[in-house]
Design an enzyme around this catalytic site. Structure first.
Site, mmCIF file in Angstrom:
data_model
loop_
_atom_site.group_PDB
_atom_site.id
_atom_site.type_symbol
_atom_site.label_atom_id
_atom_site.label_comp_id
_atom_site.label_asym_id
_atom_site.label_seq_id
_atom_site.Cartn_x
_atom_site.Cartn_y
_atom_site.Cartn_z
ATOM 1 N N ASN A 1 3.446 -8.652 -2.176
ATOM 2 C CA ASN A 1 2.173 -8.157 -1.663
ATOM 3 C C ASN A 1 1.157 -9.285 -1.746
ATOM 4 O O ASN A 1 1.288 -10.170 -2.584
ATOM 5 C CB ASN A 1 1.695 -6.959 -2.491
ATOM 6 N N SER B 1 7.938 7.917 10.548
ATOM 7 C CA SER B 1 7.042 9.070 10.500
ATOM 8 C C SER B 1 7.337 9.956 9.304
ATOM 9 O O SER B 1 8.460 10.048 8.848
ATOM 10 C CB SER B 1 7.145 9.903 11.775
ATOM 11 N N GLU C 1 2.048 14.774 18.454
ATOM 12 C CA GLU C 1 1.426 15.268 17.206
ATOM 13 C C GLU C 1 -0.025 15.688 17.482
ATOM 14 O O GLU C 1 -0.455 16.771 17.065
ATOM 15 C CB GLU C 1 1.513 14.135 16.176
ATOM 16 N N TYR C 2 -0.756 14.873 18.214
ATOM 17 C CA TYR C 2 -2.140 15.219 18.562
ATOM 18 C C TYR C 2 -2.176 16.525 19.362
ATOM 19 O O TYR C 2 -3.002 17.396 19.117
ATOM 20 C CB TYR C 2 -2.781 14.127 19.419
ATOM 21 N N ARG D 1 -9.486 11.229 51.717
ATOM 22 C CA ARG D 1 -9.309 9.777 51.590
ATOM 23 C C ARG D 1 -9.170 9.127 52.966
ATOM 24 O O ARG D 1 -9.677 8.048 53.213
ATOM 25 C CB ARG D 1 -8.064 9.463 50.743
ATOM 26 N N ARG E 1 -10.725 15.484 20.350
ATOM 27 C CA ARG E 1 -11.165 14.794 19.129
ATOM 28 C C ARG E 1 -12.417 13.986 19.423
ATOM 29 O O ARG E 1 -13.375 13.991 18.641
ATOM 30 C CB ARG E 1 -10.072 13.848 18.616
ATOM 31 N N ALA F 1 0.882 -1.171 0.000
ATOM 32 C CA ALA F 1 0.000 0.000 0.000
ATOM 33 C C ALA F 1 0.920 1.223 0.000
ATOM 34 O O ALA F 1 2.144 1.074 0.024
ATOM 35 C CB ALA F 1 -0.906 -0.029 1.221
ATOM 36 N N VAL F 2 0.356 2.404 0.050
ATOM 37 C CA VAL F 2 1.174 3.581 -0.265
ATOM 38 C C VAL F 2 2.432 3.727 0.604
ATOM 39 O O VAL F 2 3.511 4.036 0.083
ATOM 40 C CB VAL F 2 0.316 4.872 -0.279
ATOM 41 N N MET F 3 2.345 3.426 1.914
ATOM 42 C CA MET F 3 3.539 3.580 2.762
ATOM 43 C C MET F 3 4.623 2.572 2.368
ATOM 44 O O MET F 3 5.793 2.920 2.233
ATOM 45 C CB MET F 3 3.177 3.419 4.243
HETATM 46 C C1 6PG Z 1 3.323 10.024 11.032
HETATM 47 C C2 6PG Z 1 1.877 10.026 11.392
HETATM 48 C C3 6PG Z 1 1.231 8.760 10.902
HETATM 49 C C4 6PG Z 1 -0.264 8.852 10.814
HETATM 50 C C5 6PG Z 1 -0.938 9.062 12.122
HETATM 51 C C6 6PG Z 1 -2.295 9.680 11.967
HETATM 52 O O1 6PG Z 1 4.101 10.158 11.953
HETATM 53 O O2 6PG Z 1 3.649 9.930 9.851
HETATM 54 O O3 6PG Z 1 1.747 10.112 12.760
HETATM 55 O O4 6PG Z 1 1.692 7.718 11.690
HETATM 56 O O5 6PG Z 1 -0.599 9.844 9.913
HETATM 57 O O6 6PG Z 1 -1.082 7.794 12.693
HETATM 58 O O7 6PG Z 1 -2.948 9.433 13.137
HETATM 59 P P1 6PG Z 1 -4.490 9.588 13.363
HETATM 60 O O8 6PG Z 1 -5.187 8.972 12.186
HETATM 61 O O9 6PG Z 1 -4.692 8.812 14.621
HETATM 62 O O10 6PG Z 1 -4.737 11.037 13.467
#
Ligand code: 6PG
Length: 477
Positions: free
Chosen positions: A32, A128, A189-190, A446, A287, A11-13
């Site tokens: 694959n 990543s 990242e989140y 407590r 989220r 797949a793409v990755m």
């Molecule tokens: C990265 C991203 C990658 C992916 C995330 C998206 O480092 O390249 O983090 O791993 O895009 O998992 O995460 P969500 O779909 O949970 O937002």
């Protein structure tokens, strides 16, 4: 000629990792589950390098030079186990299976132990940078044995992003260390994305700016200390107009943020390790909240303040204040994430070099940012730094930002703009620096209802108050 490495799962990755390897002069075996993807890759990108397409597990393994190195790039969970079971019986002692997907580090620990018993190396690695990163240079976070890195490392370093000529790839530590660090990367990242989104909401809600104008603000920020991939793409998303309607793109997107689960894992593991990663937790819950459409429509009519935009000097200062609040909150989020890596490293005996982690996050990955170089420097100077907040680099910057940070949050509260990320970051900052916390009262509660005991500030030992006899005010009198 045998292939120096193979990729299964195109797949793409997987496809882009294979192309990246081939473009760097490595002969890459391809495999694959469905043959079409393999043919497709060779047809479209065959000219980029030397590929060896194979159409059975046996042929795939036979195409690889020893020790064999095969990269698995399939869905995390059961599909990964299935692929490992397909190939492991065909391999010989010393061969290396690499799982480059977003696996849970606990699965990676289990798989590594099982395969080690069978004489195989298993390397769970974080990768990543999304599709583009996989093709042009990702940030790579491999775990597994040091011996496996001796063989595999040079290949990975070759295809990784480079910052000042240094590859964004380093051996993180044994077994699940690489996937653990990738998990925390995604949690950060989140948090970062949430803070940026709140900044946008604040600029819009308090200044009444249009998305295209806010894109310019972000572009300006991106020339300073906030320079990062996420700020850069935010400006592009905000500047984008929906072709069908001519309205700002951001206004036609349903406001429900999804996730594939790595943020949730980070929070779960944070709780298990007892690390207060409040920024990541709030971002993950934000989220989740956004997706609760029924809850949101039920509550939509609840009263709130009138949202009159700021004017005058307050308005003029505001964007700069948000920049400072964003910077400070971001430092908190990253400080928490690095604390989680410290805790994981201690718990699992990984001996992770935090400076090296910051260094390989400087390029290739989604959270790549100028300030990661400062984080790298901070951990280089003091590897056991208790928190980034007190390091020379960041202490001053965050202290300088605190007035603006507080002012932005008062505006948000006054106007009723939700800022879970900014708020929890400031609460964390204030809690850490507090002389005394009301946790003392929680201990008292407590002890009162459950005889859970408490420790004292003035004496060693564990204490319990007989609340029924000595605790009542009238009896004290
Ligand atoms: C990265 C991203 C990658 C992916 C995330 C998206 O480092 O390249 O983090 O791993 O895009 O998992 O995460 P969500 O779909 O949970 O937002």
């Amino acid at each position: 000629d045998k292939a120096s490495i193979g990729v299964t799962g195109l797949a793409v990755m997987g496809r882009n990792l294979a192309r990246n390897l081939a473009r760097h002069g490595h002969t890459v075996a391809l495999h694959n589950r469905s043959e079409q993807r393999t043919r497709d890759l060779v047809e479209r990108f065959g000219a980029e390098g030397t590929f060896v397409p194979t159409y059975s597990a046996r042929d795939f393994v036979a195409a690889l030079e020893r020790p064999r190195k095969l990269v698995i790039m399939v869905k995390a969970g059961a599909p990964t186990d299935a692929v490992i079971e397909e190939f492991a019986p065909l391999l010989d002692e010393g061969d290396i299976i690499v799982d480059a997907g977003n696996a849970h580090f606990a699965d990676t620990r289990r798989r590594e132990a099982e395969l080690r018993d069978r004489g195989l190396h298993f390397v769970g690695t974080g990768v990543s940078g999304g599709e583009e990163g996989a093709l042009h240079g990702p940030s790579i976070m491999p775990g597994g044995s040091p011996e496996s890195y001796d063989t595999l490392g040079p290949l990975l370093e070759d295809i990784a992003a480079k910052v000042d000529g240094t590859p964004c790839c380093a051996h993180i530590g044994p077994d699940g260390a690489g996937h653990f660090v990738k998990m925390v990367h995604n949690g950060i990242e989140y948090a970062d994305m949430q803070l940026i989104a709140e900044s946008f909401d604040l600029l819009r809600g308090a200044l009444g700016l249009e998305p295209a104008r806010i894109a310019e603000v972000f572009r300006t920020w991106n020339t300073g200390r906030l320079e990062s991939y996420l700020i850069e793409i935010t400006a592009e998303v905000l500047a984008h107009t929906d072709a069908a309607t001519g309205t700002p793109f951001v206004d036609v997107v349903a406001d429900q943020a999804e996730q594939k689960g790595t943020g949730r894992w980070t929070v779960q593991v944070g709780l298990d390790l007892g690390v207060p990663i409040t920024g990541i937790a709030e971002a993950t819950f934000a989220r989740s909240l956004s997706g609760h459409t029924e809850l949101r429509s039920a509550a939509r009519g609840l009263a709130g303040p009138t949202r009159a935009p700021l004017t005058g000097a307050a308005a003029e200062r505001f964007a700069d204040d948000v920049e400072q609040a964003l910077y400070a909150s971001k430092v908190v989020a990253y400080a928490q994430g690095f604390n989680q890596i410290q805790a994981g490293s201690a718990e699992f005996g990984w001996d992770i070099d935090l400076g090296a982690v910051a260094a390989i996050w400087r390029g290739g990955c989604i959270i790549r940012a100028r300030f990661l170089d400062d984080i790298r420097a901070a951990f280089r100077a003091e590897p056991d730094l208790p928190t980034l907040l007190t390091s020379g680099e960041f202490r001053g910057a965050v202290e300088d930002a605190q007035d603006a940070w507080r002012s932005v949050l008062s505006t948000a509260v006054r106007l009723g703009i939700p800022t879970p990320g900014f708020s929890t970051a400031l609460a964390y900052y204030d809690a850490l620096r507090a002389e005394r916390l009301p946790a003392a009262l929680v201990q008292g509660q407590r002890d009162y209802f459950g005889a859970h005991t408490y420790r004292r500030v003035d004496r060693e030992g564990t204490f319990h108050t007989e609340w029924a006899t000595e605790g009542r005010p009238e009896q004290l009198a």
